[in-house]
Design a protein around this motif. Structure first.
Motif, short mmCIF file in Angstrom:
data_model
loop_
_atom_site.label_atom_id
_atom_site.label_comp_id
_atom_site.label_asym_id
_atom_site.label_seq_id
_atom_site.Cartn_x
_atom_site.Cartn_y
_atom_site.Cartn_z
N ALA A 104 71.87 -89.93 -86.17
CA ALA A 104 71.69 -89.17 -84.67
C ALA A 104 70.53 -89.92 -84.44
N PRO A 105 70.25 -89.93 -83.07
CA PRO A 105 69.13 -90.26 -82.38
C PRO A 105 67.73 -89.41 -82.86
N GLN A 106 66.84 -90.07 -83.10
CA GLN A 106 65.59 -89.09 -83.56
C GLN A 106 64.63 -89.04 -82.41
N PHE A 107 64.77 -87.78 -81.77
CA PHE A 107 63.80 -87.64 -80.60
C PHE A 107 62.22 -87.41 -80.98
N ARG A 108 61.65 -87.78 -79.96
CA ARG A 108 60.11 -87.52 -80.05
C ARG A 108 59.96 -86.19 -79.22
N THR A 109 59.26 -85.18 -79.78
CA THR A 109 59.36 -83.81 -79.14
C THR A 109 58.26 -83.49 -77.97
N VAL A 110 57.22 -84.33 -78.58
CA VAL A 110 56.08 -84.12 -77.94
C VAL A 110 56.08 -84.90 -76.66
N ASN A 111 56.24 -84.26 -75.41
CA ASN A 111 56.09 -85.24 -74.31
C ASN A 111 55.60 -84.51 -73.19
N PRO A 112 55.04 -85.09 -72.05
CA PRO A 112 54.70 -84.45 -70.82
C PRO A 112 55.63 -83.71 -70.03
N LEU A 113 56.99 -84.46 -70.10
CA LEU A 113 57.82 -83.79 -69.46
C LEU A 113 58.24 -82.44 -69.70
N ALA A 114 58.32 -82.16 -70.97
CA ALA A 114 58.70 -80.96 -71.74
C ALA A 114 57.69 -80.00 -71.63
N GLN A 115 56.53 -80.38 -71.69
CA GLN A 115 55.28 -79.55 -71.28
C GLN A 115 55.39 -79.02 -69.78
N HIS A 116 55.35 -79.93 -69.13
CA HIS A 116 55.57 -79.60 -67.65
C HIS A 116 56.69 -78.69 -67.09
N PHE A 117 57.85 -78.83 -67.86
CA PHE A 117 58.98 -78.09 -67.74
C PHE A 117 58.72 -76.67 -67.85
N LEU A 118 57.99 -76.47 -68.75
CA LEU A 118 57.58 -74.95 -69.12
C LEU A 118 56.63 -74.32 -68.00
N THR A 119 55.69 -75.15 -67.50
CA THR A 119 54.96 -74.54 -66.57
C THR A 119 55.56 -74.56 -65.16
N VAL A 120 56.67 -75.22 -64.84
CA VAL A 120 57.27 -74.66 -63.72
C VAL A 120 58.09 -73.55 -63.62
N LEU A 121 58.75 -73.36 -64.72
CA LEU A 121 59.54 -72.12 -64.92
C LEU A 121 59.14 -71.03 -64.36
N PRO A 122 59.84 -70.17 -63.50
CA PRO A 122 59.42 -68.95 -62.85
C PRO A 122 59.17 -67.86 -63.80
N PHE A 123 59.31 -68.07 -65.08
CA PHE A 123 58.92 -66.93 -66.06
C PHE A 123 58.34 -67.64 -67.23
N GLN A 124 58.09 -66.58 -68.16
CA GLN A 124 57.51 -67.05 -69.55
C GLN A 124 58.78 -67.19 -70.51
#
Ligand code: ADP
Ligand code: MG
Length: 499
Positions: A114-134
């Motif tokens: 299967a594709p091996q994903f890199r998990t540390v990336n700015p998009l993912a970090q950003h996603f968590l900050t735009v969510l309206p909740f923790q």
């Protein structure tokens, strides 16, 4: 010979279906049984002797004859409760076969890449900050489990189990983001158009920053617009497609599918799950797979039923959720319920009124809901009442749902189309007529539509059917399955079950 059986044996009573009579069915089964017993070579016993001895299970032939033609002296109570060794043995064999075939599927899966994903990336970090909740701790834990699967080269096969409202969608969106940011496409499949539509909106909101097209595909999409969707998936210009069963039709081709997400997985069969996976299959490559369910299922049972999957559990609700206060009222007191709705809506709160029907006829279901809506409109002329059912066009369903979400409607009369996924926090009262017509998990899902906000929530079941006080057949077979499972677990533990 045939007569002597009926003289010393109890007479079986089989569940019937239209066009077949009890007498005929008995005769056929008696013949089949005699044939089987007279030709032992045709009836191999796959369970090894030591195992039968260990659990005191009868041989297959004996089990079959004592189930279909029990001796007069048999323990009838044990028979009814599913505790007869013969029944247990048959159940055991069935569950073991199911378990082994899924284990095999799991082993075969592990031989794929299967594709091996890199998990540390700015998009993912950003996603968590735009969510309206923790995220809750449980959501974080499950996300970490998903990440650890996707960073290996083996295809993930993970089941996320979390009660209604536990927040599975956002976990799925995070997984989708991982695949996208690694350059892979994502397919999200939901069992109903309404739910698919809702995911489509959520994903669009949450993933707005990602430079990709998010598309919607259901059976209702036809002609040119459909062609455009298929084209964008084939050439890779669309990163995510969200839809219903329509996703695994033959002409849907992906450029590089890296993750499949299946919501409300219990509504799909194992084969449907696998059909979608075959879409992303190339040479020895398979996409990752994430399946989600809200059906409460004991861990052991889940390990058996979904033996090809690794299990993650979201065992925590977002903060502030309160249990739904549930009551049962006899149908004669329906008027009181109607009066209560008036008061409820007076407090600027919304409610659902769910109509059920025994027949699996969508036509009749819709008519019943239409009738109910009309009666309620007469009884409650000052209240804005909407109606939603399976026969409305997509655009019409969408209009009604939007109106309800925006509080342009106070009461939504619905069939079970709203069973999964619908999320309107201000609607915290649900009336369900004839809940006994629904299965337990369906009822649990439906009720999960309320209790989504901070307010106290209520479910009111209108029924004239007394609640069962004795276990019915379904529970008896569940009990059998559980006792059998315990034996199975012992075997698994000694045999090594792998990851
Ligand atoms: P389900 O697990 O039933 O699919 P959803 O994903 O639909 O649940 O989530 C239910 C609601 O809870 C949604 O409105 C969602 O945005 C919200 N939600 C999800 N996670 C959290 C959280 N950690 N805190 C607050 N609200 C949340
Ligand atoms: Mg959901």
């Amino acid at each position: 010979m045939a007569e002597s059986i009926t003289e010393t044996k109890l007479t079986p009573v089989y569940p019937l279906t239209e066009g077949i009579r009890q007498k005929t069915l008995r005769k056929i089964i008696r013949q089949a049984l005699a044939t089987a017993l007279n030709n032992p070579a045709e009836l191999p016993d796959w369970l090894p002797e030591p195992l039968l001895a260990k659990f005191e299970y009868p041989k297959l032939a004996d089990a079959l004859s004592s189930v279909h033609a029990p001796d007069e002296g048999i323990d009838v109570a044990a028979l009814h409760e599913g505790k007869l060794p013969a029944l247990k043995r048959l159940a055991f064999e069935e569950l073991l076969a199911h378990y082994l075939s899924l284990q095999q599927t799991k082993q075969i899966n592990a031989t794929w890449s299967a594709p091996q994903f890199r998990t540390v990336n700015p998009l993912a970090q950003h996603f968590l900050t735009v969510l309206p909740f923790q995220l809750t701790q449980a959501q974080k834990r499950v996300i970490a489990e998903i990440e650890s699967d996707c960073t290996t080269t083996k295809p993930m096969m993970r089941l996320v189990q979390g009660d209604v409202g536990s927040g599975k969608t956002v976990v799925a969106a995070y997984a989708a983001l991982l695949a996208l940011s690694n350059g892979y496409q994502v397919a999200v499949m939901a069992p109903t158009e309404l739910l698919a539509e809702q995911h489509f909106k959520n994903f669009n909101n949450w993933l707005a920053e990602v430079q990709t097209q998010i598309l919607f595909l259901t059976g209702q999409l036809k002609g040119q617009p459909r062609q455009q969707v298929l084209q964008a998936l084939a050439d890779g210009s669309a990163g995510i497609v969200i839809g219903t069963h329509a996703l695994f039709q033959d002409n849907v081709i992906f450029r590089n599918l890296g993750l499949i997400i299946i919501d409300e997985q219990h509504r799909f069969g194992v084969h449907q799950r696998m059909a979608l996976r075959s879409k992303g299959q190339k040479q020895n490559f398979r996409p990752h797979q994430l399946v989600m369910t809200a059906t409460p299922i004991p861990r052991t049972l889940a390990m058996l039923q979904y033996a090809d999957l690794d299990l993650s559990i979201i065992d925590e609700l977002p903060p502030g959720r309160k249990p739904v206060v549930t009551s049962v009222l006899p149908s004669e007191r329906r008027q009181e319920v109607i009066d209560r709705i008036a008061g409820w809506v007076g407090q600027r709160k919304q409610a659902y009124w769910v109509c059920t029907l025994i027949e699996e006829s969508p036509q009749l279901q819709c008519e019943a809901a239409e009738q109910t809506a009309e009666n309620l409109r007469l009884a409650l002329p000052d209240i804005r009442i909407g109606l939603i059912h399976g026969r409305l066009k997509n655009s019409e369903k969408d209009q009604v749902m939007q109106a309800f979400k925006q509080h342009k409607l106070d009461l939504l009369v619905a069939t079970t189309v709203i069973e999964v996924g619908v999320d309107v926090a201000n609607a915290s009262l649900m009336i369900i007529e004839n809940p006994e017509r629904l299965g337990l998990s369906q009822l649990h899902q439906l009720r999960g539509r309320v209790g989504r906000g901070q307010a106290d929530s209520y479910a009111c079941y209108c029924t004239n059917r007394p609640c069962p006080t004795r276990p019915n057949t379904a529970w008896a077979s569940y009990a059998t399955a559980m006792t059998v499972l315990k034996s199975l677990k012992r075997i698994c533990n000694s045999g090594g079950q792998g990851r």
